[in-house]
Design an enzyme around this catalytic site. Structure first.
Site, PDB file in Angstrom:
ATOM      1  N   SER A 275      -9.753   1.151   2.717  1.00 56.13           N
ATOM      2  CA  SER A 275      -8.965   2.009   1.857  1.00 56.13           C
ATOM      3  C   SER A 275      -7.868   1.268   1.091  1.00 56.13           C
ATOM      4  O   SER A 275      -7.251   1.843   0.199  1.00 56.13           O
ATOM      5  CB  SER A 275      -8.309   3.115   2.690  1.00 56.13           C
ATOM      6  OG  SER A 275      -7.413   2.543   3.658  1.00 56.13           O
TER       7      SER A 275
ATOM      8  N   SER B 109      -9.788  -1.495   6.831  1.00 54.83           N
ATOM      9  CA  SER B 109      -9.265  -1.213   5.495  1.00 54.83           C
ATOM     10  C   SER B 109      -8.505  -2.363   4.858  1.00 54.83           C
ATOM     11  O   SER B 109      -8.077  -2.250   3.705  1.00 54.83           O
ATOM     12  CB  SER B 109      -8.369   0.030   5.529  1.00 54.83           C
ATOM     13  OG  SER B 109      -9.148   1.185   5.744  1.00 54.83           O
TER      14      SER B 109
ATOM     15  N   LYS C 182       0.840  -1.205   0.000  1.00 52.79           N
ATOM     16  CA  LYS C 182       0.000   0.000   0.000  1.00 52.79           C
ATOM     17  C   LYS C 182       0.873   1.253   0.000  1.00 52.79           C
ATOM     18  O   LYS C 182       1.959   1.263   0.606  1.00 52.79           O
ATOM     19  CB  LYS C 182      -0.914  -0.034   1.229  1.00 52.79           C
ATOM     20  CG  LYS C 182      -2.032   0.999   1.255  1.00 52.79           C
ATOM     21  CD  LYS C 182      -2.933   0.755   2.452  1.00 52.79           C
ATOM     22  CE  LYS C 182      -4.081   1.750   2.550  1.00 52.79           C
ATOM     23  NZ  LYS C 182      -4.962   1.460   3.715  1.00 52.79           N
TER      24      LYS C 182
END
Length: 489
Positions: A148, A172, A73
């Site tokens: 996310s 997330s 990420k």
């Protein structure tokens, strides 16, 4: 082009270690194969660099993840790729150091193959709030991948890499894992170092793991978990041993809080819960019905604690110390105002304002202090539930993947996407999303497993039982499961 991208991380590392494949072939297989079909539509990746991949492949060391490509990420600091957090305010920023989990990945032999798209500063549940464009769900390009950490989840789903890393502040990792049909582990708070993870809510943030196989989650967790002198919040005791992930669930008790899905949960999600429960019982686990209601307080509590911590953490992005600086500012006050107004997107600005208000003089006791008291109550409710069961089964999300744009104009509806995941972050306990199959419309459905602190071994055993549909004869590690790949519509 090779089919190495179809292998699990465990099998791929074995091929490289034994000389049956080169590390560079293992790393490039996903780019030469599925990425050519999917990436332009899905947009899972924010930064990729063939030279960085080649350099990483040339430097691999022997370890449990030798030659395995891993998407990370974009809020995890890396020296060989930019770290933008999906925000204009950090566009082009390069960290001078690797996050501890990145350093440990490389130490295990893995290669960072790209930076995954995300909601700006991890604030969102759909990956639509990235400043660089949304990610789409590989199972239906008109739908969101969750958020996310939508980019890393989608990358594993379509086959770019067998493992990826995300971060989980309120779900997330677990919610996008459910939407993309992959496994998603949020470890116990403090088991994986947060050093080098750009902070959103420091008491809630935790690095998480996506994978297509339970064995790969266990291998990656073992490679990353443990104390870190650079992060004072890591636990000083050794991480729990997850090597028994294939030993079954006979005799384990799983909590069944059916009151949580009496209303407001889609039918296909409930069907997935029933299927998982039947497979767990088939494998020898015992269902324990119980009433559980932390959701009454969790959403309000989470959005006070998380926004308060975000407003404090994001104060450092002011145009002076990091990234974007507005070019036309007559004084320092104007510099701060214009830089933050143009650098941050609307969702980040909304949460900073909410958090600043909750922390302001005269309101601190009424909001933030009350939220901390509610957090203690939620933690105790989880402890009481785990006194009656070894782990719980509940939804990861009340819905299947929703359509792009469906909730962007209704922040409350978006926040409620996390209603079943935020409790684990408030309580600091581990959670694991496990796919259970596809609906009639070929959308992924999944369940979430929650356990007390350091219950990762139990959760992985339960996930394995679900992975093999309760078939004890297939429980052993030698029986690697097949994966349902998405088909482009």
């Amino acid at each position: 082009m090779t089919d190495l991208w179809k292998l699990s991380a465990k099998a791929l590392a074995e091929r490289v270690r034994t000389g049956k494949a080169k590390a560079v072939e293992a790393v490039e297989s996903g780019w030469e194969g599925p990425a050519k079909t999917w990436e332009s539509d899905v947009h899972a990746i924010l930064a990729a660099d063939p030279k960085a991949r080649a350099s990483g492949a040339a430097a691999v060391v022997d370890g449990p993840l030798t030659g395995v490509p891993v998407v990370v990420k974009d809020n995890l600091c890396t020296t060989d790729y930019p770290t933008t957090c999906g925000s204009r305010i950090l566009a082009g920023y390069r960290s001078p150091y690797d996050a501890t989990v990145i350093r440990r990945l490389r130490g295990a032999g893995a290669v960072v193959t790209g930076k995954g798209n995300m909601d700006e500063f991890a604030m969102g549940s759909s990956t639509e709030y990235s400043a660089f464009g949304p990610t789409r769900n590989p199972y239906d390009l008109e739908r969101v991948p969750g958020g996310s950490s939508g980019g890393p989840a989608a990358a594993v789903a379509y086959g770019l890499s067998p493992v990826s890393l995300g971060s989980d502040t309120g779900g997330s990792v677990r919610q996008p894992a459910a939407f993309c049909g992959v496994l998603g582990l949020k470890p116990t708070y403090g088991r994986l170092s947060r050093y080098g993870l750009v902070a959103f809510g420091s008491s809630l943030d935790q690095v998480g793991i996506f994978a297509r196989h339970v064995s790969d989650v266990a291998t990656t967790y073992t490679s990353l978990a443990g104390p870190d002198p650079c992060d004072a919040t890591t636990r000083q005791t050794p991480a729990p041993d997850v090597s028994g992930w294939d030993t079954g669930v006979r005799g384990l008790r799983f909590g069944w809080p059916a009151n949580l899905w009496k209303a407001g949960v889609e039918t296909d999600v409930v069907r997935g819960l029933e299927e998982a429960a039947e497979w767990l019982e088939k494998a020898g686990a015992v269902r324990v019905p119980l009433e559980f209601m932390p959701g009454e307080f969790a959403v309000a509590t989470y959005y006070l604690v998380a926004t308060a911590e975000a407003s404090s953490n994001l104060a450092r992005f002011d145009g002076v110390r990091y990234g974007f600086r507005h070019a036309d500012s007559e004084d320092v006050r104007a510099l701060y105002t214009k830089t933050r107004s143009e650098g941050f997107g609307p969702e980040v600005q909304r949460r900073i304002l909410l958090g600043t208000y909750a922390l302001s003089a005269g309101y601190y006791d009424a909001y933030y202090l009350t939220a901390q008291k509610a957090r203690t109550r939620i933690r105790r409710e989880f402890q009481e539930a785990f006194a009656r069961s070894d782990f719980m089964v509940l939804p990861a999300s009340p819905t299947l993947p929703f359509r792009i744009g469906e909730k962007t104009d209704d922040p409350l509806a978006m926040y409620l996407s996390d209603i079943f995941t935020i409790g684990a972050n408030l309580a600091g306990i581990p959670g694991l999303t496990v796919p259970v199959g596809l609906t009639a419309s070929r959308l992924p459905k999944a369940v979430q497993l929650l356990g007390p602190e350091d219950a990762e071994p139990t959760l992985l055993r339960a996930a394995r039982a679900i992975e093999v549909r309760g078939d004890i004869a297939r429980m052993a590690a030698a029986h690697e499961t097949e994966f349902a790949w998405p088909t482009k519509r």
